[in-house]
Design a protein around this motif. Structure first.
Motif, PDB file in Angstrom:
ATOM      1  N   GLU A 142     -90.992 -14.061 -54.720  1.00  0.00           N
ATOM      2  CA  GLU A 142     -89.822 -13.984 -53.839  1.00  0.00           C
ATOM      3  C   GLU A 142     -89.579 -12.553 -53.341  1.00  0.00           C
ATOM      4  OE1 GLU A 142     -86.182 -15.960 -55.280  1.00  0.00           O
ATOM      5  OE2 GLU A 142     -85.169 -14.055 -54.834  1.00  0.00           O
ATOM      6  N   THR A 143     -89.265 -12.447 -52.061  1.00  0.00           N
ATOM      7  CA  THR A 143     -88.881 -11.142 -51.484  1.00  0.00           C
ATOM      8  C   THR A 143     -87.460 -11.249 -50.962  1.00  0.00           C
ATOM      9  OG1 THR A 143     -91.150 -10.665 -50.811  1.00  0.00           O
ATOM     10  CG2 THR A 143     -89.429  -9.447 -49.664  1.00  0.00           C
ATOM     11  N   VAL A 144     -86.681 -10.197 -51.188  1.00  0.00           N
ATOM     12  CA  VAL A 144     -85.343 -10.137 -50.596  1.00  0.00           C
ATOM     13  C   VAL A 144     -85.306  -8.904 -49.697  1.00  0.00           C
ATOM     14  CG1 VAL A 144     -82.884  -9.811 -51.058  1.00  0.00           C
ATOM     15  CG2 VAL A 144     -84.249 -11.309 -52.536  1.00  0.00           C
TER      16      VAL A 144
ATOM     17  N   ALA B 282     -87.658 -16.579 -38.087  1.00  0.00           N
ATOM     18  CA  ALA B 282     -87.530 -17.251 -39.386  1.00  0.00           C
ATOM     19  C   ALA B 282     -87.728 -18.761 -39.218  1.00  0.00           C
ATOM     20  CB  ALA B 282     -86.164 -16.956 -39.998  1.00  0.00           C
ATOM     21  N   ALA B 283     -87.150 -19.328 -38.159  1.00  0.00           N
ATOM     22  CA  ALA B 283     -87.289 -20.777 -37.930  1.00  0.00           C
ATOM     23  C   ALA B 283     -88.764 -21.124 -37.696  1.00  0.00           C
ATOM     24  CB  ALA B 283     -86.445 -21.195 -36.735  1.00  0.00           C
ATOM     25  N   PHE B 284     -89.449 -20.283 -36.931  1.00  0.00           N
ATOM     26  CA  PHE B 284     -90.885 -20.505 -36.658  1.00  0.00           C
ATOM     27  C   PHE B 284     -91.690 -20.464 -37.970  1.00  0.00           C
ATOM     28  CE2 PHE B 284     -94.969 -18.220 -35.952  1.00  0.00           C
ATOM     29  CZ  PHE B 284     -95.637 -19.190 -35.210  1.00  0.00           C
TER      30      PHE B 284
ATOM     31  N   THR C  14     -84.370 -18.133 -46.439  1.00  0.00           N
ATOM     32  CA  THR C  14     -82.934 -18.444 -46.373  1.00  0.00           C
ATOM     33  C   THR C  14     -82.155 -17.139 -46.132  1.00  0.00           C
ATOM     34  OG1 THR C  14     -82.873 -18.271 -48.784  1.00  0.00           O
ATOM     35  CG2 THR C  14     -82.967 -20.497 -47.862  1.00  0.00           C
ATOM     36  N   GLY C  15     -80.900 -17.301 -45.752  1.00  0.00           N
ATOM     37  CA  GLY C  15     -80.036 -16.125 -45.562  1.00  0.00           C
ATOM     38  C   GLY C  15     -80.122 -15.527 -44.175  1.00  0.00           C
TER      39      GLY C  15
ATOM     40  N   ILE D 232     -81.862 -11.450 -46.492  1.00  0.00           N
ATOM     41  CA  ILE D 232     -82.791 -12.554 -46.215  1.00  0.00           C
ATOM     42  C   ILE D 232     -83.713 -12.723 -47.413  1.00  0.00           C
ATOM     43  CG2 ILE D 232     -84.665 -13.344 -44.714  1.00  0.00           C
ATOM     44  CD1 ILE D 232     -83.380 -11.847 -42.411  1.00  0.00           C
ATOM     45  N   ARG D 233     -83.863 -13.989 -47.856  1.00  0.00           N
ATOM     46  CA  ARG D 233     -84.704 -14.280 -49.021  1.00  0.00           C
ATOM     47  C   ARG D 233     -85.913 -15.091 -48.555  1.00  0.00           C
ATOM     48  NH1 ARG D 233     -84.418 -18.838 -52.027  1.00  0.00           N
ATOM     49  NH2 ARG D 233     -85.345 -18.748 -54.091  1.00  0.00           N
ATOM     50  N   ILE D 234     -87.088 -14.629 -48.965  1.00  0.00           N
ATOM     51  CA  ILE D 234     -88.326 -15.288 -48.522  1.00  0.00           C
ATOM     52  C   ILE D 234     -89.138 -15.641 -49.757  1.00  0.00           C
ATOM     53  CG2 ILE D 234     -90.458 -14.996 -47.151  1.00  0.00           C
ATOM     54  CD1 ILE D 234     -88.304 -12.360 -46.316  1.00  0.00           C
ATOM     55  N   VAL D 235     -89.499 -16.907 -49.888  1.00  0.00           N
ATOM     56  CA  VAL D 235     -90.401 -17.297 -50.972  1.00  0.00           C
ATOM     57  C   VAL D 235     -91.789 -17.446 -50.361  1.00  0.00           C
ATOM     58  CG1 VAL D 235     -90.906 -18.979 -52.778  1.00  0.00           C
ATOM     59  CG2 VAL D 235     -88.521 -18.489 -52.161  1.00  0.00           C
TER      60      VAL D 235
END
Ligand code: UD1
Length: 419
Positions: free
Chosen positions: A181-183, A197-199, A208-209, A215-218
């Protein structure tokens, strides 16, 4: 597109259909590299920055097809790791997104130079800092920058020094394929960041976020191809709305997201301009003179830096604008070069630090040179609102961001020719 000739001083009214956002299209087109598959883009604006991006992708091995009906199919499967020629990357800022997407897919990225409009220094230290946080090794010299992570990227917390659109987008692409996970803290919240992000989510990422500053990215081991409809260009829409205000209106922009235009519409309302919004359209009418105000640019949802020059043009128009206007530019330190050209039309603009104070004057037609994309748009607005024949050279700078400019302005009643 070299020169624009305008016979100004005519009332403009009517409707304009707004195209896809250039600033959303570029990170998506480059971000598609991370998928390694086929992506299909609808509503892709045919502006020179987008066409140049397609050339870069082609050079790197992507296969591009313009489909009947207007969609663009990009097959990224044959893209190779490597450096795109500086002649292609140097003129568009979006080429920095090659770093995040190549790094995600190949564990290695290099870039000779990235360009874009000249607003003084346009550093990418926050992009590089973020890549390092994700475990990449960054080396840069006069030849450019190389970013390497042969064993892959590792999720982490990245705190940006400022909410940079470019850094947020680049790191979001890279983190989509990192382990864990990256924040991203102090992230940008612009609509074009949300569109990216939607793409990426449609391509399999978990993000998310978006729209907040965190913004949180898994990360995922792989992304896959997808379809995307490019969001409406809020800056193109804003520019035509400014044309409506400068030249009376009513001007309606269609196929837009009114929520993206809130900072501009709030400014218009404060100026006494009549604003009407629907689900996908906005109409402005400025039959009477309007009151000048003060605007301050900043990260979304503050007033967009890309609409600042157009506001200066509105504030400069004697006979239309009343009172002193002020534009404070807090995103780019050197974005006032276009004001010298407005002054050649008789504008009175005093600049101190990052603030331009504008006293409306009767302007006259003149021969002008566009210094950059939005600065050029400001000159065009002033020329449209001012009686007589003005000429704008170096107009290719304006073509970087406005699709079918001549046809759209003619449809509003402008006397304009582009050569
Ligand atoms: C910016 C705008 C974007 C607009 C684009 C083109 C903002 C927040 N961003 O995006 O909406 O479409 O210009 O005009 O309004 N910075 C650094 N180091 C970095 C990255 C940025 O110091 O690594 C600074 C810049 O010098 C600038 C600010 O951060 O002062 C915003 O930069 P950034 O948002 O990254 O610029 P763009 O992505 O080009």
């Amino acid at each position: 597109m070299n020169k624009i000739v305008v016979n100004g001083g005519r009332r403009l009214s009517g409707e304009v259909v707004i195209g896809g956002s250039k600033n959303a299209a570029l990170p998506l087109l480059f971000g598609g590299i991370a998928t390694g598959e086929v992506c299909i883009f609808s509503n892709l604006p045919r502006v020179s920055d987008v066409l140049q991006t397609l050339e870069i992708l082609k050079f790197l091995g992507a296969r591009i097809r313009f489909l009947p009906g207007g969609d663009v199919r990009v097959d990224y499967s044959a893209v190779q790791s490597g450096r795109a020629p500086v002649a292609l990357t140097a003129s568009i800022r979006g080429s920095t997104y090659l770093l995040g997407s190549m790094l995600a897919r190949f564990g290695r990225a290099e870039l000779a130079a990235a360009g874009g409009c000249d607003f003084g220094s346009r550093p990418i230290d926050q992009h590089l800092m973020g890549f390092e946080c994700l475990g990449a090794k960054v080396s840069s010299n006069a030849d450019g920058v190389v970013v390497e992570a042969p064993n892959g990227l590792c999720g982490t917390v990245i705190r940006l020094a400022m909410p940079s659109v470019g850094a947020t987008a680049n790191l979001m692409i890279a983190a989509s394929m990192a382990r864990g996970e990256t924040v991203i803290e102090n992230a940008a919240a612009e609509p074009h960041v949300a569109a990216l992000a939607a793409f990426l989510c449609d391509a399999g990422a978990e993000i998310t976020g978006v729209g907040s500053d965190r913004i949180r990215i898994v990360g995922q081991p792989e992304l896959h191809g997808t379809r995307n409809v490019i969001i409406p260009d809020m800056i193109e829409a804003g520019t035509y709305l400014c044309a409506g205000v400068a030249c009376g209106g009513p001007v309606r922009v269609r196929a837009v997201c009114p929520s993206h235009l809130h900072p501009l519409l709030n400014a218009f309302r404060e100026m006494g301009v009549k604003v009407e919004t629907g689900e996908h359209h906005v109409t402005v009418t400025a039959a009477e003179p309007y009151q000048n105000i003060s605007v301050v640019t900043g990260p979304f949802p503050a007033f967009p830096t890309d609409l600042h020059p157009q506001m200066t043009a509105l504030f400069a128009l004697g006979g239309r604008a009343e009172g002193e206007g002020a534009v404070t530019e807090l995103v780019w330190e050197s974005r006032f070069r276009y004001t010298q050209e407005l002054c050649r039309m008789g504008a009175r603009i005093d600049i101190a630090d990052r603030c331009a104070r504008i006293t409306p004057q009767a302007l006259h037609a003149a021969k002008l040179r566009s210094p950059d994309l939005r600065g050029g748009a400001a000159l065009l607005l002033a020329a449209l609102a001012t009686k007589g024949k003005s000429e704008i050279t170096n107009a290719a700078t304006i073509g970087r961001g406005y699709e079918h400019l001549e046809q759209k302005l003619r449809a509003l009643g402008a006397h304009i020719s582009v050569s």
